[in-house]
Design an enzyme around this catalytic site. Structure first.
Site, PDB file in Angstrom:
ATOM      1  N   THR A 180     -14.616 -72.227  -0.585  1.00 62.26           N
ATOM      2  CA  THR A 180     -14.718 -71.141  -1.565  1.00 62.26           C
ATOM      3  C   THR A 180     -16.130 -70.590  -1.705  1.00 62.26           C
ATOM      4  O   THR A 180     -16.350 -69.641  -2.452  1.00 62.26           O
ATOM      5  CB  THR A 180     -14.262 -71.621  -2.958  1.00 62.26           C
ATOM      6  OG1 THR A 180     -15.087 -72.719  -3.363  1.00 62.26           O
ATOM      7  CG2 THR A 180     -12.807 -72.069  -2.937  1.00 62.26           C
ATOM      8  N   LYS A 181     -17.096 -71.165  -1.000  1.00 61.61           N
ATOM      9  CA  LYS A 181     -18.497 -70.775  -1.179  1.00 61.61           C
ATOM     10  C   LYS A 181     -18.884 -69.611  -0.259  1.00 61.61           C
ATOM     11  O   LYS A 181     -18.145 -69.226   0.639  1.00 61.61           O
ATOM     12  CB  LYS A 181     -19.401 -71.982  -0.933  1.00 61.61           C
ATOM     13  CG  LYS A 181     -19.137 -73.158  -1.878  1.00 61.61           C
ATOM     14  CD  LYS A 181     -19.263 -72.747  -3.338  1.00 61.61           C
ATOM     15  CE  LYS A 181     -19.220 -73.927  -4.286  1.00 61.61           C
ATOM     16  NZ  LYS A 181     -17.907 -74.584  -4.355  1.00 61.61           N
ATOM     17  N   ASN A 182     -20.093 -69.072  -0.482  1.00 62.18           N
ATOM     18  CA  ASN A 182     -20.570 -67.914   0.279  1.00 62.18           C
ATOM     19  C   ASN A 182     -20.592 -68.170   1.780  1.00 62.18           C
ATOM     20  O   ASN A 182     -20.311 -67.281   2.581  1.00 62.18           O
ATOM     21  CB  ASN A 182     -21.990 -67.536  -0.172  1.00 62.18           C
ATOM     22  CG  ASN A 182     -22.112 -67.367  -1.663  1.00 62.18           C
ATOM     23  OD1 ASN A 182     -21.810 -68.287  -2.415  1.00 62.18           O
ATOM     24  ND2 ASN A 182     -22.547 -66.208  -2.110  1.00 62.18           N
TER      25      ASN A 182
END
Length: 256
Positions: free
Chosen positions: A192-194
Protein backbone atom coordinates in the site's frame (compact mmCIF):
# COMPACT_ATOMS: atom_id res chain seq x y z
CA UNK A 1 -12.21 -4.88 -2.28
CA UNK A 2 -14.57 -2.58 -0.38
CA UNK A 3 -18.22 -2.11 -1.41
CA UNK A 4 -19.97 1.26 -1.17
CA UNK A 5 -23.48 2.40 -2.09
CA UNK A 6 -24.20 5.62 -3.94
CA UNK A 7 -26.11 8.49 -2.31
CA UNK A 8 -29.43 6.88 -3.32
CA UNK A 9 -28.53 3.58 -1.68
CA UNK A 10 -29.34 1.52 -4.74
CA UNK A 11 -26.03 0.83 -6.43
CA UNK A 12 -23.01 -1.16 -5.31
CA UNK A 13 -19.63 0.32 -6.19
CA UNK A 14 -16.43 -1.69 -5.84
CA UNK A 15 -13.44 0.30 -4.63
CA UNK A 16 -10.06 -1.49 -4.40
CA UNK A 17 -8.26 -1.19 -1.08
CA UNK A 18 -5.05 -0.61 -3.03
CA UNK A 19 -3.64 -1.32 -6.47
CA UNK A 20 0.16 -1.67 -6.59
CA UNK A 21 1.87 -0.58 -9.78
CA UNK A 22 3.87 -3.57 -11.01
CA UNK A 23 4.39 -3.67 -14.76
CA UNK A 24 6.05 -5.94 -17.31
CA UNK A 25 9.47 -4.36 -16.81
CA UNK A 26 9.26 -5.11 -13.08
CA UNK A 27 8.40 -8.74 -13.76
CA UNK A 28 11.26 -9.11 -16.24
CA UNK A 29 13.70 -7.61 -13.72
CA UNK A 30 12.59 -10.15 -11.12
CA UNK A 31 13.11 -13.02 -13.58
CA UNK A 32 16.60 -11.69 -14.32
CA UNK A 33 17.36 -11.51 -10.59
CA UNK A 34 16.28 -15.14 -10.19
CA UNK A 35 19.07 -16.12 -12.59
CA UNK A 36 21.70 -14.82 -10.17
CA UNK A 37 23.54 -17.32 -7.95
CA UNK A 38 23.30 -14.78 -5.13
CA UNK A 39 19.66 -14.38 -4.10
CA UNK A 40 20.22 -12.48 -0.87
CA UNK A 41 22.73 -9.91 0.40
CA UNK A 42 23.75 -9.25 -3.19
CA UNK A 43 24.49 -6.44 -5.67
CA UNK A 44 20.87 -5.44 -6.28
CA UNK A 45 20.38 -4.71 -2.61
CA UNK A 46 23.59 -2.67 -2.55
CA UNK A 47 22.33 -0.69 -5.56
CA UNK A 48 18.92 -0.10 -3.97
CA UNK A 49 20.50 1.06 -0.71
CA UNK A 50 22.83 3.43 -2.57
CA UNK A 51 19.97 4.99 -4.57
CA UNK A 52 17.76 5.32 -1.50
CA UNK A 53 20.54 7.06 0.44
CA UNK A 54 20.96 9.47 -2.47
CA UNK A 55 17.19 10.09 -2.66
CA UNK A 56 16.94 10.96 1.02
CA UNK A 57 20.29 12.67 1.46
CA UNK A 58 21.35 10.25 4.19
CA UNK A 59 24.89 8.91 4.49
CA UNK A 60 23.68 5.34 4.91
CA UNK A 61 20.65 3.27 3.91
CA UNK A 62 20.22 -0.33 5.07
CA UNK A 63 17.56 -2.59 3.54
CA UNK A 64 15.61 -4.85 5.89
CA UNK A 65 12.70 -7.29 5.70
CA UNK A 66 9.98 -4.80 6.67
CA UNK A 67 9.39 -1.50 8.48
CA UNK A 68 8.60 -3.21 11.78
CA UNK A 69 12.06 -4.80 11.80
CA UNK A 70 13.49 -1.40 10.80
CA UNK A 71 11.92 0.24 13.86
CA UNK A 72 12.89 -2.64 16.16
CA UNK A 73 16.52 -2.83 15.14
CA UNK A 74 16.89 0.97 15.16
CA UNK A 75 15.68 1.09 18.76
CA UNK A 76 18.05 -1.77 19.64
CA UNK A 77 20.95 0.12 18.08
CA UNK A 78 20.40 2.88 20.65
CA UNK A 79 20.50 0.43 23.57
CA UNK A 80 16.80 0.88 24.37
CA UNK A 81 15.37 -1.99 26.41
CA UNK A 82 13.81 -3.06 29.68
CA UNK A 83 12.69 -0.27 32.05
CA UNK A 84 12.95 2.35 29.28
CA UNK A 85 10.04 4.33 27.83
CA UNK A 86 9.53 5.45 24.23
CA UNK A 87 6.91 8.07 23.35
CA UNK A 88 4.78 7.23 20.31
CA UNK A 89 1.57 8.73 18.85
CA UNK A 90 -1.74 7.08 19.70
CA UNK A 91 -2.81 7.30 16.04
CA UNK A 92 -0.60 4.82 14.20
CA UNK A 93 -0.35 1.20 13.08
CA UNK A 94 0.32 -1.41 15.78
CA UNK A 95 3.87 -1.97 14.47
CA UNK A 96 5.02 1.34 15.99
CA UNK A 97 4.11 0.07 19.45
CA UNK A 98 5.16 -3.53 18.75
CA UNK A 99 8.69 -2.49 17.82
CA UNK A 100 9.07 -0.81 21.21
CA UNK A 101 7.62 -3.80 23.07
CA UNK A 102 10.00 -6.15 21.22
CA UNK A 103 12.96 -4.36 22.82
CA UNK A 104 11.48 -4.84 26.29
CA UNK A 105 10.75 -1.12 26.62
CA UNK A 106 7.33 0.45 27.22
CA UNK A 107 5.50 2.52 24.57
CA UNK A 108 3.95 5.67 26.02
CA UNK A 109 1.00 6.98 24.02
CA UNK A 110 0.94 10.70 23.25
CA UNK A 111 -2.09 12.40 21.73
CA UNK A 112 -2.22 13.64 18.13
CA UNK A 113 -3.28 16.93 16.62
CA UNK A 114 -6.82 16.98 15.24
CA UNK A 115 -5.70 19.03 12.24
CA UNK A 116 -3.28 16.49 10.73
CA UNK A 117 -3.28 13.40 13.01
CA UNK A 118 0.42 13.90 13.75
CA UNK A 119 1.85 13.61 17.25
CA UNK A 120 1.11 16.58 19.52
CA UNK A 121 4.17 18.44 20.79
CA UNK A 122 2.34 19.46 23.97
CA UNK A 123 1.33 15.85 24.63
CA UNK A 124 4.94 14.74 24.10
CA UNK A 125 6.12 17.24 26.73
CA UNK A 126 3.55 15.94 29.23
CA UNK A 127 4.60 12.31 28.55
CA UNK A 128 8.28 12.69 29.43
CA UNK A 129 9.42 10.94 32.61
CA UNK A 130 12.85 10.00 34.02
CA UNK A 131 12.47 6.68 32.15
CA UNK A 132 11.95 8.28 28.74
CA UNK A 133 14.76 7.43 26.34
CA UNK A 134 13.34 8.24 22.91
CA UNK A 135 10.54 9.81 20.88
CA UNK A 136 9.20 7.86 17.90
CA UNK A 137 7.07 10.27 15.83
CA UNK A 138 5.10 9.11 12.78
CA UNK A 139 4.80 11.29 9.69
CA UNK A 140 1.15 10.40 9.25
CA UNK A 141 -0.23 9.97 5.70
CA UNK A 142 2.84 11.67 4.25
CA UNK A 143 2.36 14.86 6.28
CA UNK A 144 5.52 15.90 8.09
CA UNK A 145 4.97 16.18 11.85
CA UNK A 146 6.29 19.14 13.84
CA UNK A 147 9.75 17.65 13.65
CA UNK A 148 11.59 20.89 14.48
CA UNK A 149 9.88 21.18 17.87
CA UNK A 150 10.27 17.45 18.51
CA UNK A 151 14.01 17.74 17.90
CA UNK A 152 14.17 20.75 20.25
CA UNK A 153 12.43 18.73 22.97
CA UNK A 154 14.77 15.79 22.37
CA UNK A 155 17.80 18.05 22.70
CA UNK A 156 16.48 19.65 25.89
CA UNK A 157 15.83 16.30 27.61
CA UNK A 158 18.70 14.36 25.99
CA UNK A 159 16.39 11.98 24.12
CA UNK A 160 16.87 10.05 20.88
CA UNK A 161 14.48 10.48 17.94
CA UNK A 162 13.64 7.69 15.52
CA UNK A 163 11.29 8.77 12.72
CA UNK A 164 8.58 6.40 11.50
CA UNK A 165 8.46 7.34 7.82
CA UNK A 166 6.36 4.38 6.65
CA UNK A 167 3.89 6.77 4.94
CA UNK A 168 6.37 9.41 3.92
CA UNK A 169 8.75 8.41 1.12
CA UNK A 170 9.47 11.66 -0.73
CA UNK A 171 8.21 13.94 2.06
CA UNK A 172 10.48 16.89 2.82
CA UNK A 173 10.60 19.74 5.31
CA UNK A 174 12.88 22.76 4.91
CA UNK A 175 14.51 20.96 1.98
CA UNK A 176 15.40 17.92 4.12
CA UNK A 177 13.91 14.49 3.58
CA UNK A 178 12.07 12.99 6.54
CA UNK A 179 14.16 10.42 8.37
CA UNK A 180 17.25 12.63 8.35
CA UNK A 181 16.21 14.82 11.31
CA UNK A 182 16.43 12.12 13.98
CA UNK A 183 19.10 9.54 14.67
CA UNK A 184 17.43 7.16 12.21
CA UNK A 185 14.45 7.04 9.84
CA UNK A 186 12.43 3.90 9.04
CA UNK A 187 10.54 3.29 5.80
CA UNK A 188 8.03 0.73 4.55
CA UNK A 189 7.70 -0.90 1.13
CA UNK A 190 4.44 -2.74 1.90
CA UNK A 191 2.07 -3.04 -1.11
CA UNK A 192 0.00 0.00 0.00
CA UNK A 193 3.02 2.32 0.19
CA UNK A 194 4.42 4.79 -2.37
CA UNK A 195 7.08 2.27 -3.39
CA UNK A 196 6.50 -1.45 -2.93
CA UNK A 197 8.88 -4.40 -2.77
CA UNK A 198 5.93 -6.64 -1.71
CA UNK A 199 7.36 -6.69 1.81
CA UNK A 200 10.39 -4.69 2.84
CA UNK A 201 11.80 -1.76 4.74
CA UNK A 202 14.74 0.62 4.91
CA UNK A 203 16.67 2.36 7.68
CA UNK A 204 18.52 5.59 6.97
CA UNK A 205 21.04 7.22 9.28
CA UNK A 206 24.05 9.51 9.28
CA UNK A 207 25.69 7.54 12.08
CA UNK A 208 28.35 5.05 11.01
CA UNK A 209 28.09 3.34 14.39
CA UNK A 210 24.37 2.69 13.93
CA UNK A 211 24.86 1.65 10.30
CA UNK A 212 27.44 -0.98 11.27
CA UNK A 213 25.30 -2.29 14.12
CA UNK A 214 22.16 -2.53 11.97
CA UNK A 215 23.95 -4.36 9.13
CA UNK A 216 25.30 -6.88 11.61
CA UNK A 217 22.06 -7.38 13.55
CA UNK A 218 19.87 -7.78 10.44
CA UNK A 219 22.01 -10.84 9.65
CA UNK A 220 21.98 -12.88 12.89
CA UNK A 221 24.67 -10.71 14.51
CA UNK A 222 27.26 -11.97 11.99
CA UNK A 223 30.23 -9.65 11.65
CA UNK A 224 30.84 -10.12 7.90
CA UNK A 225 28.50 -10.01 4.93
CA UNK A 226 28.18 -12.91 2.51
CA UNK A 227 30.07 -10.92 -0.12
CA UNK A 228 32.93 -10.16 2.28
CA UNK A 229 33.27 -13.80 3.27
CA UNK A 230 33.20 -15.21 -0.27
CA UNK A 231 35.45 -12.52 -1.74
CA UNK A 232 38.04 -13.45 0.87
CA UNK A 233 37.76 -17.10 -0.11
CA UNK A 234 36.60 -18.14 3.36
CA UNK A 235 32.77 -18.21 3.55
CA UNK A 236 33.01 -19.87 6.96
CA UNK A 237 35.12 -17.04 8.41
CA UNK A 238 32.88 -14.90 10.61
CA UNK A 239 31.97 -14.22 14.22
CA UNK A 240 28.58 -13.71 15.88
CA UNK A 241 29.04 -10.73 18.16
CA UNK A 242 25.60 -11.02 19.77
CA UNK A 243 22.28 -12.77 19.02
CA UNK A 244 20.79 -11.03 16.01
CA UNK A 245 17.82 -11.38 13.69
CA UNK A 246 16.98 -12.60 10.21
CA UNK A 247 15.89 -9.18 8.95
CA UNK A 248 17.58 -9.26 5.56
CA UNK A 249 16.10 -7.99 2.30
CA UNK A 250 16.56 -10.43 -0.58
CA UNK A 251 17.55 -9.64 -4.17
CA UNK A 252 14.02 -10.10 -5.56
CA UNK A 253 12.54 -7.39 -3.37
CA UNK A 254 15.56 -5.14 -3.89
CA UNK A 255 15.06 -5.54 -7.64
CA UNK A 256 11.45 -4.36 -7.43
Amino acid sequence: MVRYQDSFGNKSIKVPFFHPSIDGADKKAVIDALSSPLLTDGPRLVEFESKFAKLTGAKYAIGVSNATSALHISLKSLGIGKNDEVIIPDMTFIATASSVLLTGATPILADVEKSDMNISVESVKKSITPKTKAILPVHFAGKVCNITEIMNIAKKYNLEVIEDCAHAIGARYQNKHVGTFGTAGCFSFYPTKNITTLEGGMIITNSQKIEQYVRMMRNHGITKSLKQRFSGGKPWDYDVSEPGYNYRMDEIRATL
